[in-house]
Motif scaffolding. Structure first.
Motif, mmCIF file in Angstrom:
data_model
loop_
_atom_site.group_PDB
_atom_site.id
_atom_site.type_symbol
_atom_site.label_atom_id
_atom_site.label_comp_id
_atom_site.label_asym_id
_atom_site.label_seq_id
_atom_site.Cartn_x
_atom_site.Cartn_y
_atom_site.Cartn_z
ATOM 1 N N GLU B 275 0.834 -1.200 0.000
ATOM 2 C CA GLU B 275 0.000 0.000 0.000
ATOM 3 C C GLU B 275 0.874 1.258 0.000
ATOM 4 O O GLU B 275 0.640 2.192 -0.760
ATOM 5 C CB GLU B 275 -0.908 -0.026 1.235
ATOM 6 C CG GLU B 275 -1.847 1.154 1.353
ATOM 7 C CD GLU B 275 -2.878 1.215 0.253
ATOM 8 O OE1 GLU B 275 -3.213 0.141 -0.279
ATOM 9 O OE2 GLU B 275 -3.328 2.321 -0.087
ATOM 10 N N ASP B 300 -4.205 9.142 4.668
ATOM 11 C CA ASP B 300 -5.651 8.955 4.675
ATOM 12 C C ASP B 300 -6.268 10.245 5.201
ATOM 13 O O ASP B 300 -5.622 11.016 5.886
ATOM 14 C CB ASP B 300 -6.032 7.821 5.622
ATOM 15 C CG ASP B 300 -5.327 6.535 5.276
ATOM 16 O OD1 ASP B 300 -5.982 5.642 4.758
ATOM 17 O OD2 ASP B 300 -4.109 6.426 5.543
ATOM 18 N N ARG B 520 -8.938 6.522 9.576
ATOM 19 C CA ARG B 520 -8.105 5.344 9.482
ATOM 20 C C ARG B 520 -6.737 5.772 8.995
ATOM 21 O O ARG B 520 -6.620 6.733 8.265
ATOM 22 C CB ARG B 520 -8.676 4.339 8.477
ATOM 23 C CG ARG B 520 -9.648 3.412 9.101
ATOM 24 C CD ARG B 520 -10.449 2.690 8.075
ATOM 25 N NE ARG B 520 -11.457 1.896 8.760
ATOM 26 C CZ ARG B 520 -11.228 0.678 9.217
ATOM 27 N NH1 ARG B 520 -10.067 0.099 9.018
ATOM 28 N NH2 ARG B 520 -12.165 0.027 9.857
ATOM 29 N N PHE B 522 -3.803 3.957 7.013
ATOM 30 C CA PHE B 522 -3.366 2.763 6.308
ATOM 31 C C PHE B 522 -4.110 1.541 6.824
ATOM 32 O O PHE B 522 -3.532 0.572 7.278
ATOM 33 C CB PHE B 522 -1.859 2.594 6.418
ATOM 34 C CG PHE B 522 -1.117 3.560 5.546
ATOM 35 C CD1 PHE B 522 -0.623 3.159 4.317
ATOM 36 C CD2 PHE B 522 -0.952 4.869 5.923
ATOM 37 C CE1 PHE B 522 0.044 4.054 3.494
ATOM 38 C CE2 PHE B 522 -0.295 5.761 5.114
ATOM 39 C CZ PHE B 522 0.209 5.364 3.896
ATOM 40 N N SER B 523 -5.443 1.683 6.815
ATOM 41 C CA SER B 523 -6.394 0.625 7.156
ATOM 42 C C SER B 523 -6.389 0.255 8.627
ATOM 43 O O SER B 523 -7.063 -0.658 9.040
ATOM 44 C CB SER B 523 -6.197 -0.633 6.303
ATOM 45 O OG SER B 523 -5.185 -1.427 6.834
#
Lengths: 430, 595
Positions: B275, B300, B520, B522-523
């Motif tokens: 990612e 994000d 969030r 990076f997830s």
């Protein structure tokens, strides 16, 4: 965010919370006295803090120029056909919004209390600004006089009453509790009594720094909290002294600490400072009269051992505990009897009976309770636990002299009336 | 030193073009077909390059400079070097026209073939170039004296003549130009279509120093520097394992900024690394300004006030993050390193936590969180309570406040706003001022705000105390980005308090909380492990567990190899005569040799 923006705007505009009041725009009521007026049924007196005079704001910092404490508060009062009317007419003369939330106590004048307090308590309990937890006292004489007192140590009567009320063994009443008891059967309201006395100090003593101290000393009034006012229904019927007040407080589980003096048979005395006081009230509905059983428990310390007993000896301490128990039971029983003679059930014996057997209360006792109450047989027992014996267990004067032992096998005669309780009379001035 | 500096003025374009034209025309007849095609391609390429440069100059006004320049350098990548030294030199001279730092030094290899060394002055270590590149080639016996053209000239030079460890070949103009731009020296030999790129970088760089934005009392004193290689070395020194990976890439079409993705293989999840890689690869920008632009370009929730990427300049902090399975992004020319993913609570952890006893560290961590909350809400709560809920304050305190506010001409909200803004101004001014005047300003600020304003009755003393407390509270937040976010958010909360009272404060905090829960990085949920509640890890947010209790890595980032230490490391007296079961390695917390 774009979706939320109108929502926020609505929240801001329609919130209805625009009742922003700066601290500069409110007048803090710190105490309240309610009396019978001369022209109208009510006279409301409010003690208001004058914040500009509180604290030393002078750059010099020295306390000398700060205004004397009595000047930090002002008393305003008006009469009215109703309390709200009186409050309103005060408000019209005060340039700031009156705030009742900080009222530290409310004192009811004796005359008003004898006339009946239902309306007054109803007003206080329903008023938006007055808190239900505000303590209520009954004045001996005029309520306004209490507000006018100029206590020595604290700034305002409010603070003194707050401190004294939390220190002494008096039944405590708040707006909420009185309202509660007024609506309840089998228990009557009781309030601690506030009275004023001339100042403790000799004239000229309090002249600290202010210029006009000489004249003030002689007229200065101190506040006292002594005894309690007993109510029958919503009317004040009688005052009782500190002994009875303490007994009432203990039975109602409101006492903080109390002193008892016992006299061991070999002379001298031992003082027992009762610290954790609890009581258990039980009323057994038997004919012809319900039996009242009160069990008192306390944990405390033994002090002032002028009897020269060896307090390190568990046997001695044990016997002393029994002696204290007998004394406590006798004193409290005596005080209860004295209250019973006044005929008003401030202990809540009737309520205890109701809780025990609601049907019997309603059908048998409720109607004739006023007649039955003074004749109720009351059985008082006590459990005393002397946990502490003080820092120096031996007499300080002559450590080498053998400490006397408590004679074994003899409980010692319980003095009949150790402290000469004078019910209803003037409290002894120390 | 007989180097020739070209740059002030090197022929005009027409004469160059004419010469090249003639040269190529002549050569087209003399050379075999294959070579002719190559040179034609070179010519076309150069023409295209010239055209794009012209176009770039024209399109300056149209704002498309970036695109054109980008395609301009991309063109070069395809161009092969010519075997003719003169052609190559001409191409390079054309490219580095008007570049004062451009150095091209022609010489002969041991008196034989012609060669040039080219580099950018200031980027290379000139002494080393002279001693170890030019000198051996000029004087020492060169095995291939004027011999026929062979394919092994590069090999021979590399193997025998050039005393440098990093040498690589460049066959296209793009490669050698980029090499020169990176600070390497280029060696071209006549008759060879391949240049040798000798890495002798030697620019001025700052020495290691203590990171000023994150100083610690007990921790190591070294911080990252502006040199990427130094920074990777600082990390490598802390994690001496081959599984520490540094993936290099270039971001910026003009700046060609080196960016390195650092992670621990088999500890960071592959998905996370992928990612990060993909987010960086999609960037087409002329020149990223510091890591801040990278941060904004890859983060994000790009419009959120809260930092979803941790920025640090401490190698020890980055090493610790890598060990927990996170990924660091290093860039050239900045001492700051990005670490992803970052959680809200991570911003309240200081490297210092790991250098104190865990009791102290936990207490301090709690203190920071509490005071961060205070920094956000203290002035707002004061305004709300004094203007809406005066009954909540203890009587004596209220009287004190009332006494202090007596005569203050402004409402509490305005007073608070004024003081807060004034404080921010002072803080900002303190940052910007030259150090010599800083003291004067701080004295003026302290006197004006603290003393004079109160004495003059413009603000009340409690407000000054609160604002000072708030300011100090915001300094306890270890992360500068988080502190900035909270400082800024204080104002909306204050306004809400002024309009709606405590209800407003509550609403504002709810609003912020909802936003935080929505974020969030990076997830990884921003409030993890509190908001998606993970009971096992919540404690580590508020306390710093002792090292013997840190057995597992956080599961949100570390996928494999979750165990970082064996259990039972807590020191305790031996039960039996001690069986010596020491583990040999003390450095790498591999967790591999656990049971």
């Amino acid at each position: 965010m774009r979706r939320l923006a109108p929502l926020l705007l609505v929240a801001l505009l329609a919130g209805g919370c625009w009742d922003r009041t700066e601290v500069n725009d409110i007048a803090l009521v710190t105490a309240m006295a309610i009396d019978v007026g001369s022209e109208h049924p009510y006279r409301l007196s409010l003690q208001i803090i004058l914040p500009q005079l509180v604290g030393a704001r002078s750059p010099g910092g020295g306390g000398g120029s700060s205004p004397s404490q009595a000047q930090q508060v002002a008393i305003v009062g008006r009469e009215g056909r109703s309390l709200m009317e009186a409050a309103d007419s005060i408000q019209r003369e005060v340039s700031r919004w009156l705030r009742f939330g900080h009222t530290s106590f409310i004192v009811l004048g004796e005359e008003l209390a004898r006339r009946g307090i239902t309306d007054v308590i109803g007003f206080l309990a329903t008023h938006r600004g007055v808190r239900l937890r505000t303590p209520v006292y009954v004045a001996e004489g005029d309520g306004l006089a209490v507000l006018k007192a100029q206590p020595l140590l604290e700034g305002t009567p409010g603070e003194v009453v707050e401190e004294l009320g939390s220190m002494q063994n008096l039944p405590r009443a708040t707006v909420g509790s009185v309202a509660d008891e007024l609506g309840r059967e089998g228990i009557e309201p009781v309030m601690a009594r506030l009275s004023t006395t001339p100042a403790l100090s000799p004239a000229g003593f309090d002249g600290g720094g202010g210029g006009g101290g000489q004249g003030a000393a002689s007229t200065r009034l101190e506040l006292r909290l002594t005894g309690a006012g007993l109510f029958q229904g919503d009317r004040l019927v009688d005052f009782v002294g500190p002994q009875e007040a303490m007994a009432i407080a203990w039975v109602r589980n409101r006492t903080l600490e109390s002193l008892f003096t016992v006299f061991p048979p070999e002379g001298g005395l031992v003082t027992f400072n009762a610290l954790r006081l609890r009581s258990r009230l039980e009323v057994v509905p038997v004919d012809p009269r319900p039996q009242v059983r009160i069990h008192l428990t306390t944990i405390g310390e033994l002090l002032e051992n002028s009897a020269r007993l060896d307090l390190t000896d568990p046997v001695v301490v044990n016997r002393l505990e029994r002696l204290v128990e007998a004394t406590v039971a006798a004193e409290i029983a005596h005080a209860i009897e004295s209250v019973q003679k006044r005929g008003t059930d401030v202990f809540g014996f009737g309520f205890a009976l109701f809780k025990r057997d609601p049907r019997a209360w309603r059908e048998r006792w409720a109607r004739e309770w006023d007649r039955v109450f003074p004749t109720l047989p009351v059985q008082v027992t006590a459990t005393v636990d002397a946990r502490r014996i003080g820092l120096v267990p031996e007499p300080v004067d002559a450590p080498e002299r053998p400490v006397r032992q408590f004679p074994p096998g003899e409980e010692g005669a319980i003095p009949q009336d150790p402290t000469q309780v004078s019910p209803g009379g003037e409290p002894p001035v120390e | 030193m007989p180097t020739s500096h070209h740059g002030e003025r090197e022929g005009d374009d027409t004469s160059f073009d004419g010469l090249a034209e003639a040269y190529w025309a002549a050569e087209a007849q003399a050379l075999p077909g294959e070579l002719r095609e190559a040179s034609q391609a070179l010519r076309q390429g150069l023409e295209r390059y010239e055209a794009t440069l012209d176009q770039a100059a024209e399109s300056l006004d149209r704002g498309q400079r970036l695109q054109v320049l980008l395609s301009g350098t991309a063109e070069l990548r395809e161009l092969p070097l010519s075997p003719s030294l003169d052609q190559n030199v001409q191409s390079l001279e054309a490219l580095f026209r008007h570049a004062a730092d451009w150095v091209l030094r022609p010489f002969r290899l041991a008196g034989g073939r012609r060669a040039v060394v080219a580099y950018l002055d200031g980027m290379v270590d000139v002494a080393v170039i002279d001693d170890h590149l030019v000198k051996p080639l000029m004087y020492d016996a060169f095995p291939l004296r004027a011999g026929p053209v062979t394919a092994t000239v590069q090999e021979v030079l590399k193997a025998h003549a050039i005393a440098a460890s990093q040498v690589r070949e460049g066959a296209t103009l793009g490669e050698v130009v980029n090499g020169i731009l990176d600070g390497d020296a280029l060696l071209l030999v006549d008759g060879e279509g391949v240049g040798l790129i000798v890495s002798q970088r030697g620019w001025q760089k700052r020495a290691l120093s203590e990171p000023p934005s994150e100083s610690t009392i007990r921790g190591p004193r070294e911080g990252f520097t502006e040199t990427l290689r130094t920074n990777t070395a600082l990390l490598r020194r802390r994690l001496r394992t081959p599984s520490l990976k540094f993936e290099a890439m270039t971001v910026g079409t003009l700046s060609r900024t080196d960016v390195v993705i650092a992670y621990l293989d088999r500890i960071a999840t592959d998905a996370l690394v992928e990612e990060v890689r993909s987010r960086l690869e999609r960037l087409i920008i002329d020149s990223p300004q510091d890591v801040q632009s990278l941060d904004e370009l890859i983060r994000d929730a790009p419009t959120s006030l809260f930092p979803t990427i941790r920025v640090t300049e401490r190698p020890d902090a980055v090493a610790g993050e890598l060990l927990e399975g996170r990924v660091a992004i290093l860039a050239a020319n900045t001492p700051f390193v990005l670490v992803v993913p970052a959680t809200f609570w991570g911003h309240f952890q200081s490297p210092e936590d790991y250098y104190h006893s865990f009791y102290v560290a936990s207490a301090l961590r709690l203190l920071r969180i509490v005071f961060a909350f205070l920094a956000l809400t203290l002035p707002a709560t004061y305004v709300a309570i004094t203007t809406f809920h005066a009954d909540m304050v203890p009587t004596s305190l209220l009287i004190t406040i009332a006494a202090a506010r007596e005569g203050v001409p402004f409402p509490a909200l305005l007073e608070a706003l004024m003081m807060e803004v004034m404080f921010e101004v002072l803080r900002e001014a303190g940052l910007r001022l030259p150090r010599q005047v800083g003291q004067a300003v701080s004295i003026v600020g302290a006197l004006v705000i603290g003393e004079a304003a109160v004495t003059a009755g413009i603000v009340s003393a409690p407000m000054v105390i609160l604002v000072a407390m708030t300011g100090i509270a915001s300094f306890t937040i270890p992360s500068y980005e988080m502190a900035l976010a909270i400082r800024l958010l204080r104002f909306p909360v204050l306004l809400a308090a002024g309009f709606l009272g405590l209800f407003g404060v509550g609403a504002a905090i709810m609003f912020i909380l909802v936003h935080l829960a929505d974020l969030r990085s990076f997830s990884v949920p921003y409030l993890a492990p509190v908001a998606p509640l993970r009971l096992g890890r919540v404690a580590s947010v508020f306390v710093r567990p002792p090292f013997w209790a840190q057995i597992f890595r956080p599961s949100l980032t570390a996928q494999f190899n979750r165990q970082r230490a064996v259990g039972g490391l807590k020191p305790q007296p031996p039960q039996t005569p001690a069986p010596s079961a020491g583990s040999p390695d003390g450095t790498g917390p591999e967790g591999e040799d656990g049971p």
